[in-house]
Design a protein around this motif. Structure first.
Motif, mmCIF file in Angstrom:
data_model
loop_
_atom_site.group_PDB
_atom_site.id
_atom_site.type_symbol
_atom_site.label_atom_id
_atom_site.label_comp_id
_atom_site.label_asym_id
_atom_site.label_seq_id
_atom_site.Cartn_x
_atom_site.Cartn_y
_atom_site.Cartn_z
ATOM 1 N N LEU A 133 0.832 -1.206 0.000
ATOM 2 C CA LEU A 133 0.000 0.000 0.000
ATOM 3 C C LEU A 133 0.868 1.258 0.000
ATOM 4 O O LEU A 133 0.521 2.254 -0.650
ATOM 5 C CB LEU A 133 -0.923 -0.003 1.209
ATOM 6 C CG LEU A 133 -2.023 -1.071 1.252
ATOM 7 C CD1 LEU A 133 -2.821 -0.958 2.542
ATOM 8 C CD2 LEU A 133 -2.938 -0.953 0.045
ATOM 9 N N ASP A 143 2.162 2.094 -3.409
ATOM 10 C CA ASP A 143 1.144 2.759 -4.212
ATOM 11 C C ASP A 143 0.889 4.191 -3.749
ATOM 12 O O ASP A 143 0.669 5.090 -4.564
ATOM 13 C CB ASP A 143 -0.181 1.977 -4.159
ATOM 14 C CG ASP A 143 -0.095 0.651 -4.897
ATOM 15 O OD1 ASP A 143 0.784 0.518 -5.768
ATOM 16 O OD2 ASP A 143 -0.906 -0.246 -4.590
ATOM 17 N N SER A 144 0.892 4.391 -2.430
ATOM 18 C CA SER A 144 0.624 5.718 -1.861
ATOM 19 C C SER A 144 1.682 6.000 -0.791
ATOM 20 O O SER A 144 1.451 5.802 0.403
ATOM 21 C CB SER A 144 -0.774 5.770 -1.240
ATOM 22 O OG SER A 144 -1.777 5.520 -2.201
ATOM 23 N N GLY A 176 -5.593 7.982 -0.236
ATOM 24 C CA GLY A 176 -5.674 6.728 -0.985
ATOM 25 C C GLY A 176 -5.164 5.553 -0.174
ATOM 26 O O GLY A 176 -5.733 4.451 -0.227
ATOM 27 N N TYR A 177 -4.127 5.769 0.607
ATOM 28 C CA TYR A 177 -3.565 4.716 1.471
ATOM 29 C C TYR A 177 -4.582 4.306 2.536
ATOM 30 O O TYR A 177 -4.804 3.110 2.774
ATOM 31 C CB TYR A 177 -2.284 5.240 2.116
ATOM 32 C CG TYR A 177 -1.716 4.385 3.215
ATOM 33 C CD1 TYR A 177 -0.957 3.259 2.922
ATOM 34 C CD2 TYR A 177 -1.926 4.713 4.551
ATOM 35 C CE1 TYR A 177 -0.426 2.475 3.931
ATOM 36 C CE2 TYR A 177 -1.395 3.933 5.568
ATOM 37 C CZ TYR A 177 -0.649 2.815 5.254
ATOM 38 O OH TYR A 177 -0.129 2.048 6.271
ATOM 39 N N SER A 188 -7.551 2.381 0.978
ATOM 40 C CA SER A 188 -7.148 1.038 0.579
ATOM 41 C C SER A 188 -6.991 0.141 1.797
ATOM 42 O O SER A 188 -7.388 -1.026 1.785
ATOM 43 C CB SER A 188 -5.835 1.089 -0.214
ATOM 44 O OG SER A 188 -6.003 1.806 -1.421
ATOM 45 N N PRO A 224 -10.000 -0.451 -2.062
ATOM 46 C CA PRO A 224 -8.843 -0.205 -2.932
ATOM 47 C C PRO A 224 -9.180 0.579 -4.195
ATOM 48 O O PRO A 224 -8.381 1.407 -4.636
ATOM 49 C CB PRO A 224 -8.346 -1.614 -3.260
ATOM 50 C CG PRO A 224 -9.530 -2.506 -3.035
ATOM 51 C CD PRO A 224 -10.291 -1.892 -1.907
ATOM 52 N N ALA A 225 -10.344 0.317 -4.790
ATOM 53 C CA ALA A 225 -10.702 1.035 -6.013
ATOM 54 C C ALA A 225 -10.838 2.527 -5.736
ATOM 55 O O ALA A 225 -10.334 3.375 -6.501
ATOM 56 C CB ALA A 225 -12.003 0.472 -6.590
ATOM 57 N N GLY A 232 -9.478 4.050 -3.231
ATOM 58 C CA GLY A 232 -8.146 4.516 -2.870
ATOM 59 C C GLY A 232 -7.315 4.864 -4.089
ATOM 60 O O GLY A 232 -6.630 5.889 -4.120
ATOM 61 N N ARG A 233 -7.392 4.010 -5.128
ATOM 62 C CA ARG A 233 -6.645 4.304 -6.362
ATOM 63 C C ARG A 233 -7.186 5.547 -7.045
ATOM 64 O O ARG A 233 -6.434 6.352 -7.603
ATOM 65 C CB ARG A 233 -6.712 3.099 -7.302
ATOM 66 C CG ARG A 233 -5.856 1.908 -6.854
ATOM 67 C CD ARG A 233 -5.762 0.851 -7.946
ATOM 68 N NE ARG A 233 -7.071 0.245 -8.216
ATOM 69 C CZ ARG A 233 -7.522 -0.830 -7.586
ATOM 70 N NH1 ARG A 233 -6.783 -1.397 -6.636
ATOM 71 N NH2 ARG A 233 -8.703 -1.339 -7.882
ATOM 72 N N LEU A 234 -8.501 5.714 -6.980
ATOM 73 C CA LEU A 234 -9.126 6.880 -7.612
ATOM 74 C C LEU A 234 -8.677 8.176 -6.958
ATOM 75 O O LEU A 234 -8.482 9.194 -7.644
ATOM 76 C CB LEU A 234 -10.650 6.744 -7.529
ATOM 77 C CG LEU A 234 -11.479 7.874 -8.160
ATOM 78 C CD1 LEU A 234 -11.256 7.923 -9.665
ATOM 79 C CD2 LEU A 234 -12.951 7.686 -7.841
ATOM 80 N N ARG A 239 -5.841 8.619 -5.232
ATOM 81 C CA ARG A 239 -4.413 8.535 -4.928
ATOM 82 C C ARG A 239 -3.719 9.894 -5.027
ATOM 83 O O ARG A 239 -2.775 10.179 -4.301
ATOM 84 C CB ARG A 239 -3.746 7.541 -5.870
ATOM 85 C CG ARG A 239 -2.290 7.250 -5.550
ATOM 86 C CD ARG A 239 -1.717 6.275 -6.553
ATOM 87 N NE ARG A 239 -2.459 5.014 -6.550
ATOM 88 C CZ ARG A 239 -2.355 4.086 -7.483
ATOM 89 N NH1 ARG A 239 -1.550 4.282 -8.517
ATOM 90 N NH2 ARG A 239 -3.041 2.967 -7.390
#
Length: 317
Positions: A82, A85-86, A271-272, A275, A280-281, A283-285, A287
């Motif tokens: 995670l 990603d963030s 986003g972290y 998630s 998670p979706a 969170g990615r949006l 980010r």
């Protein structure tokens, strides 16, 4: 109302690891680590005197070693992914600057630091980046990460932070001792605080950040609180528990110091957080949303000792 089983548990558990009270009661039983099904079972108790949370039985050293052997440089692999990603860079930078501010340090200050429970060495790297006249030592259970950039001002030591008198093996003191998200992991928070106290030079500062079991987030989220990790987060203080523990530690070491304990927001990337909470979706949006202080239920604590005329270098190393 207390039950007979609660009374028996209180006798077996002994005392609160923050304030020393024996007035304890169990709130959850037969729990296992959420991502290590063989790590447990444990019970969770609350201290009636200071409100802090504790674990019984406390996992033995070999059980903790097996758990941490599955981690990625001191962090649960799920959290590490995670964080890739963030990245929580804003949180680390905020912690570094906050610790320096509490210690009364400026960008031009010459000082030494220690980062206890250093993970991948991010805090030490940022301290050297933010303050050009400093150097320090990162300490964690594992060896120096291969990914940590070479820096002659950044030493590393592998050390069992649960070992009795581990500070003696360090053989040094520093002007600023930092331990972020570590207090809740150790087997004996009282002993750990005393060991940290012995690493602080006269005139120096100890700076801790950990979960706050007395926070609104802990009460509202219950077992969905991100810091509720049975068998890993072994003891979580309230503000009162943290203060009593630190006051006992400085009294035991004969330190003349002023203790501080405050609730804080932590600038985790949104986003972290999303998630981690299972979205998670979303969170990615989100980010790219800038990090800002969130009321996740954390506190900062520590002390500043009586400051001499000026700061000096390492002692005994």
């Amino acid at each position: 109302m207390r039950t007979d089983s609660d009374a028996g548990a209180r006798e077996a558990m002994g005392a609160c690891t923050f304030c020393g009270s024996t007035a304890l009661h169990v709130i959850a039983r037969e729990l296992y680590h959420p991502r290590a099904a063989d790590h447990g079972p444990v019970s969770i108790y609350i201290c009636d005197a200071c409100g802090s949370m504790g674990t019984w039985p406390v996992p033995f050293g070999d059980a903790l070693q097996r758990l941490y052997a599955t981690f990625d440089e001191g962090i649960d692999p799920t959290l590490r992914r995670l964080r890739i990603d963030s990245p929580p860079t804003a949180w680390y930078l905020h912690a570094v600057r906050r610790a320096a501010h509490v210690a009364g340090l400026t960008r031009g200050s010459a000082f030494t630091w220690m980062d206890i429970g250093a993970g991948a060495g991010e805090i030490g790297g940022l301290l050297n980046q933010e303050f050009s006249n400093t150097s320090g030592l990162s300490i964690d259970w594992h060896r120096r990460p291969a990914t940590l950039a070479a820096d002659p001002r950044h030493d590393w030591m592998a050390c069992d932070l649960n070992a009795p008198r581990f500070a003696r093996g360090v053989g040094a003191k520093a002007d600023l001792v930092v331990a972020l998200s570590v207090w809740e992991h150790v087997r004996d928070p009282d002993d750990f605080a005393s060991e940290l106290s012995s690493l602080v030079k006269p005139g120096g500062t100890l700076y801790l950040v950990c979960p706050d079991f007395g926070s609104a987030s802990a009460r509202v989220l219950g077992r969905r609180w991100p810091y509720w990790i049975p068998g890993e987060h072994l003891s979580v203080p309230t503000r009162r528990g943290a203060r009593l523990c630190l006051e006992h530690a400085i009294a035991a070491t004969g330190t003349d110091a002023s203790v501080f304990v405050r609730r804080i927001g932590i600038p985790y990337p949104l986003g972290y957080v999303l998630s981690y909470l299972g979205f998670p979706a979303l969170g990615r949006l989100l980010r790219g949303v800038p990090a800002f202080p969130l009321p996740v239920g954390a506190l900062e604590a520590g002390f500043t000792t009586v400051r001499p005329a000026r700061l000096t270098g390492y002692e005994g190393r």
